[in-house]
Write a protein that holds these residues in place. Structure first.
Motif, PDB file in Angstrom:
ATOM      1  N   ASP B  16       0.840  -1.206   0.000  1.00  0.00           N
ATOM      2  CA  ASP B  16       0.000   0.000   0.000  1.00  0.00           C
ATOM      3  C   ASP B  16       0.872   1.252   0.000  1.00  0.00           C
ATOM      4  N   ALA B  17       1.960   1.202   0.747  1.00  0.00           N
ATOM      5  CA  ALA B  17       2.870   2.355   0.796  1.00  0.00           C
ATOM      6  C   ALA B  17       3.488   2.607  -0.576  1.00  0.00           C
ATOM      7  N   MET B  18       3.888   1.527  -1.243  1.00  0.00           N
ATOM      8  CA  MET B  18       4.468   1.650  -2.582  1.00  0.00           C
ATOM      9  C   MET B  18       3.443   2.229  -3.552  1.00  0.00           C
ATOM     10  N   PRO B  85      -2.736  18.838   9.775  1.00  0.00           N
ATOM     11  CA  PRO B  85      -3.940  18.147   9.308  1.00  0.00           C
ATOM     12  C   PRO B  85      -3.672  16.665   9.033  1.00  0.00           C
ATOM     13  N   VAL B  86      -4.620  15.839   9.475  1.00  0.00           N
ATOM     14  CA  VAL B  86      -4.509  14.397   9.281  1.00  0.00           C
ATOM     15  C   VAL B  86      -5.632  13.939   8.353  1.00  0.00           C
ATOM     16  N   VAL B  87      -5.258  13.219   7.313  1.00  0.00           N
ATOM     17  CA  VAL B  87      -6.250  12.657   6.394  1.00  0.00           C
ATOM     18  C   VAL B  87      -6.179  11.145   6.512  1.00  0.00           C
ATOM     19  N   VAL B  88      -7.280  10.520   6.905  1.00  0.00           N
ATOM     20  CA  VAL B  88      -7.298   9.070   7.015  1.00  0.00           C
ATOM     21  C   VAL B  88      -7.371   8.476   5.613  1.00  0.00           C
ATOM     22  N   LEU B  89      -6.521   7.474   5.377  1.00  0.00           N
ATOM     23  CA  LEU B  89      -6.489   6.789   4.080  1.00  0.00           C
ATOM     24  C   LEU B  89      -6.510   5.304   4.409  1.00  0.00           C
ATOM     25  N   THR B  90      -7.653   4.665   4.261  1.00  0.00           N
ATOM     26  CA  THR B  90      -7.846   3.341   4.821  1.00  0.00           C
ATOM     27  C   THR B  90      -8.717   2.468   3.922  1.00  0.00           C
ATOM     28  N   THR B  91      -8.721   1.161   4.202  1.00  0.00           N
ATOM     29  CA  THR B  91      -9.649   0.282   3.495  1.00  0.00           C
ATOM     30  C   THR B  91     -10.977   0.197   4.253  1.00  0.00           C
ATOM     31  N   VAL B 114      -9.815   0.223  -4.776  1.00  0.00           N
ATOM     32  CA  VAL B 114      -9.016  -0.945  -5.150  1.00  0.00           C
ATOM     33  C   VAL B 114      -8.375  -0.721  -6.519  1.00  0.00           C
ATOM     34  N   ASP B 115      -9.111  -0.072  -7.384  1.00  0.00           N
ATOM     35  CA  ASP B 115      -8.631   0.192  -8.735  1.00  0.00           C
ATOM     36  C   ASP B 115      -7.542   1.262  -8.719  1.00  0.00           C
TER      37      ASP B 115
END
Lengths: 139, 154
Positions: B16-18, B85-91, B114-115
């Motif tokens: 995910d980081a990549m 500022p924090v932006v959540v980036l999650t599944t 996912v795409d």
């Protein structure tokens, strides 16, 4: 179905308020805009449970009676109201205003351009970001 | 984003980081990306004066050791860190996670598509918004500190 939660605009200047309304319409958004003329009015609106809780708050800073920073302090002290994302929309570029706003956990700080076309693009960017973002379904 | 400061990605999954890194590259985002693999590492990174203060934090929720919500609780109670500022980036699209995150004053909650193309679009929207937004100045001495290279995942 999506609940049509409005956007709450807290803005004392009626011309500025009309400009926001116009820009939202011009980008083809179906968002309803509710307007309060200052922080105090906005708090009254938010605390009235018969009103629809907004999904976003667009907040001017320089207003009479209760300015934007004061308003922020109040809502961020409220367990339910603090969840509504607040975006500052102001003419102020003062570092102090920016710093204090972010310290009070705003979700964006946007300086209003004079040019209307640029303003529309800004409203479009804000709209796209908050359409992408999930929002809490409060109360 | 608005300035040349780094972005801190807090993400335990290296793939995910990549993907985030790749999306940044494809979009030609010039900000460097620093990477911490959990909340604890992120806090250590943020508290180390040698590291540049990031302009935005992209935060995963489900991580070992210290997850996203736990990180938020600490960061948002810290006088120096709370203004980033924090932006959540999650599944996770769990309502509970969304509510908890906004309770701790996140500045966005984005469910990772996912795409890959849609993912790039999402990163583009995030980049546009945080370029538009003003950001608080970090009161960390001179501007030279902004030239320090942030750690980048290899």
């Amino acid at each position: 179905m999506l609940s049509s939660k409005p956007i709450l605009l807290v803005e004392d200047d009626s011309v500025d308020a009309m400009t926001v309304k116009r820009a939202i319409e011009d980008i083809g958004s179906k968002d309803t805009l509710v307007r309060s003329a200052n922080g105090e009015e906005a708090l009254d609106y938010l605390r009235n449970e018969t009103n629809k809780r907004p999904r976003l708050i667009l907040l001017d800073l320089n207003m009479p009676k209760m300015n934007g920073i004061e308003f922020l302090k109040h809502i961020k002290a409220d367990n339910v109201l603090k969840r509504v994302p607040v975006i500052v929309l102001t003419t102020s570029m003062e570092d102090q205003d920016i710093l204090r706003s972010f310290e009070l956990s705003i979700a964006g700080y946007v300086v209003k351009p004079l040019d209307y076309k640029k303003f529309v693009e800004i409203i479009r960017t804000i709209s796209q970001y908050w359409a992408l973002s999930q929002l809490p379904c409060t109360g | 984003m608005r300035n040349s400061r780094s972005i801190l990605l807090v993400e335990d999954d290296s793939i995910d980081a990549m993907t985030v890194k790749r999306a940044f590259k494809d979009l030609k985002v010039t900000n460097s990306l620093a990477h911490a693999i959990n909340g604890e590492e992120a806090l250590s990174y943020l508290r180390d004066y040698n590291n540049e203060v990031p302009c935005v934090i992209l935060l995963d929720l489900n991580m070992p050791k210290m997850n996203g919500i736990e990180f938020l609780k600490i960061a948002k109670n810290d006088d120096a860190l709370k203004k980033i500022p924090v932006v959540v980036l999650t599944t996770s699209s769990e309502e509970r996670d969304v509510v908890e995150s906004f309770r701790f004053s996140v500045a966005g909650y984005i469910v990772k598509p996912v795409d890959y193309k849609k993912f790039v679009e999402a990163i583009k929207t995030i980049d546009l918004y945080w370029t538009l937004s003003e950001l608080p100045e970090q009161d960390l001495g001179t501007k030279d500190s902004a030239k320090l290279e942030a750690n980048i995942v290899s």
